[in-house]
Motif scaffolding. Structure first.
Motif, mmCIF file in Angstrom:
data_model
loop_
_atom_site.group_PDB
_atom_site.id
_atom_site.type_symbol
_atom_site.label_atom_id
_atom_site.label_comp_id
_atom_site.label_asym_id
_atom_site.label_seq_id
_atom_site.Cartn_x
_atom_site.Cartn_y
_atom_site.Cartn_z
ATOM 1 N N TYR A 58 7.647 5.401 5.339
ATOM 2 C CA TYR A 58 6.242 5.025 5.126
ATOM 3 C C TYR A 58 6.156 3.961 4.028
ATOM 4 O O TYR A 58 5.649 4.186 2.928
ATOM 5 N N THR A 59 6.674 2.789 4.348
ATOM 6 C CA THR A 59 6.719 1.680 3.388
ATOM 7 C C THR A 59 6.178 0.394 3.996
ATOM 8 O O THR A 59 6.413 -0.693 3.458
ATOM 9 N N THR A 60 5.433 0.491 5.102
ATOM 10 C CA THR A 60 4.936 -0.688 5.796
ATOM 11 C C THR A 60 3.410 -0.669 5.828
ATOM 12 O O THR A 60 2.770 0.264 5.341
ATOM 13 N N TYR A 61 2.835 -1.718 6.423
ATOM 14 C CA TYR A 61 1.384 -1.770 6.592
ATOM 15 C C TYR A 61 0.883 -0.586 7.419
ATOM 16 O O TYR A 61 1.590 -0.067 8.281
ATOM 17 N N CYS A 269 -4.514 -2.647 3.089
ATOM 18 C CA CYS A 269 -4.484 -1.193 3.229
ATOM 19 C C CYS A 269 -3.877 -0.597 1.968
ATOM 20 O O CYS A 269 -3.164 -1.274 1.230
ATOM 21 N N ALA A 270 -4.161 0.659 1.742
ATOM 22 C CA ALA A 270 -3.486 1.373 0.661
ATOM 23 C C ALA A 270 -2.026 1.591 1.055
ATOM 24 O O ALA A 270 -1.706 1.688 2.243
ATOM 25 N N PRO A 271 -1.113 1.673 0.077
ATOM 26 C CA PRO A 271 0.296 1.882 0.409
ATOM 27 C C PRO A 271 0.503 3.131 1.256
ATOM 28 O O PRO A 271 -0.053 4.202 0.961
ATOM 29 N N ALA A 272 1.328 3.007 2.286
ATOM 30 C CA ALA A 272 1.504 4.097 3.246
ATOM 31 C C ALA A 272 2.051 5.358 2.590
ATOM 32 O O ALA A 272 1.569 6.471 2.858
ATOM 33 N N PHE A 273 3.057 5.219 1.728
ATOM 34 C CA PHE A 273 3.647 6.423 1.129
ATOM 35 C C PHE A 273 2.675 7.104 0.174
ATOM 36 O O PHE A 273 2.716 8.331 0.003
ATOM 37 N N VAL A 274 1.777 6.313 -0.440
ATOM 38 C CA VAL A 274 0.754 6.917 -1.302
ATOM 39 C C VAL A 274 -0.268 7.671 -0.453
ATOM 40 O O VAL A 274 -0.730 8.753 -0.826
#
Length: 388
Positions: A58-61, A269-274
């Motif tokens: 989970y590090t992408t858009y 977008c907000a960061p995916a991992f967050v």
């Protein structure tokens, strides 16, 4: 003629809280009670969730509205806690912080020259966001009626104009600790319906209430899905995630569609991992919130007792959030007071003037810190007041 900064940018005043903070950041050993955050770290289970999310890719858009799974987690939160049913695909957008939720919503509501009614004292960012949209914030001071703050509905009626687009309130309040009662919310909703206005509720501190004013204070309990109602929220305060920059916006589907589009041009977008970490917070964070609330309640009670024993200090007991907003007799320059207090005692408080109409004459104390810090800070404040 040299190139210049735009007039709209010039119109945005600097944060007076940040002015104090910038001085404090050049000093050693400051008791930092000026920012709105706990000094407790993000709990380990959330740090572990973030690491697991990154390891899982989970590090992408993501979608501009955020991961559907995160929006579903927010919808489940409202259904579980408030009995409110939301459509995660149409009525929720995930944001990079609560302030970005305010940016998105206010940007969707205002045209240049419009007006917004904002209940104050309040966190100053909303008024500044209005100014950034080349509109006018009309600050409506909340009077102290007995031992709690009230809403001056007669003043609100008088302030409405053809350019008024929305009314904003914060509950639980930063800085007052005031929590809107059900009757307050019903009257605010009726007022905005009658005048054809949007109602924007900053509910960032919604989980941090002590009762008895309104233990479940979300306006979404009273609003229909067709009402012109918006709620800005954040993970920052309830889960000690201020640096993670994650929040959400709930509202009528037509506005959320436009807010989602605007998100592309602000942060994408907000960061995916967050976002995935936020899902874990909503699912598994209740024990942590219970512990945090117990600490905050004890700190509140201690601070209220100490402040009320100081000559010339008046402080209502707050029903939510983690702030006290004591009024100091004869104080007419709260920024100067806060600056001198910082330089002479290394205690950092936020000046009341930073919070708009009704704020001058007070200071804001954040009590979401360990007891020894509060004991040292209030002891220094007592000595400073005694020294004149």
């Amino acid at each position: 003629m040299p190139a210049s900064v735009s007039s709209s940018a010039q119109a945005v005043a600097p944060s007076r809280i940040r002015e104090i903070a910038e001085i404090a950041m050049t000093m050693e050993g400051v008791q930092k009670l000026y920012f709105g955050e706990s000094n407790l770290p993000t709990p380990e289970f959330l740090k572990e969730a973030a690491a697991a999310a990154m390891a899982a890719g989970y590090t992408t858009y993501t979608s501009n509205a955020g991961l559907l799974s995160t929006r579903e987690a927010v919808a489940e939160h409202y259904h579980r806690r408030h009995g409110v049913t939301l459509d995660p695909a149409r009525e929720i957008v995930i944001t990079s912080s609560g302030v970005q939720a305010l940016n998105l919503s206010i940007g969707c509501l205002l045209d240049p020259g419009d007006e917004a009614l904002i209940l104050t004292p309040a966190w100053p960012n909303a008024c500044s966001i209005v100014a950034m949209n080349q509109a006018r914030a009309i600050e409506m001071a909340q009077p102290l009626a007995g031992d709690r703050y009230a809403i001056d509905f007669a003043a609100l009626e008088a302030a409405v104009s053809p350019r008024t687009r929305f009314l904003m309130y914060t509950s639980p309040s930063n800085p007052l600790g005031w929590v809107a009662t059900r009757e307050d919310q019903e009257r605010l909703l009726a007022f905005t319906r009658r005048h054809g206005l949007w109602l924007l509720a900053d509910e960032v501190y919604e989980r941090l209430t002590y009762g008895p004013a309104n233990p479940e204070p979300s306006i979404l309990r009273l609003a229909t899905r067709e009402d012109a109602v918006l709620v800005a929220q954040s993970f920052s305060k309830s889960y000690c995630m201020t640096g993670w920059r994650l929040g959400w916006l709930v509202g009528r589907a037509d506005l959320i569609a436009k807010a989602t589009q605007r998100n592309e041009f602000i942060v994408s977008c907000a960061p995916a991992f967050v976002q995935k970490t936020g899902e874990v917070a909503l699912r598994e964070g209740e024990p942590f919130i219970a512990e945090l609330l117990a600490m905050l309640r004890a700190n509140r009670d201690y601070c209220v007792g100490e402040l009320r024993s100081m000559p010339g200090v008046t402080v209502p007991e707050p029903d939510g959030a983690f702030y006290l907003f004591p009024r100091i007799a004869g104080l007419t320059d709260s920024f100067g007071f806060a600056k001198r207090l910082l330089l002479e005692t290394k205690v950092g408080l936020a000046p009341g003037v930073a919070f708009g109409a009704g704020g001058e004459g007070s200071v804001r104390i954040c009590y979401a810190v360990e007891r020894p810090i509060l004991e040292a800070a209030l002891g220094a404040l007592r000595g400073f007041l005694g020294a004149g």
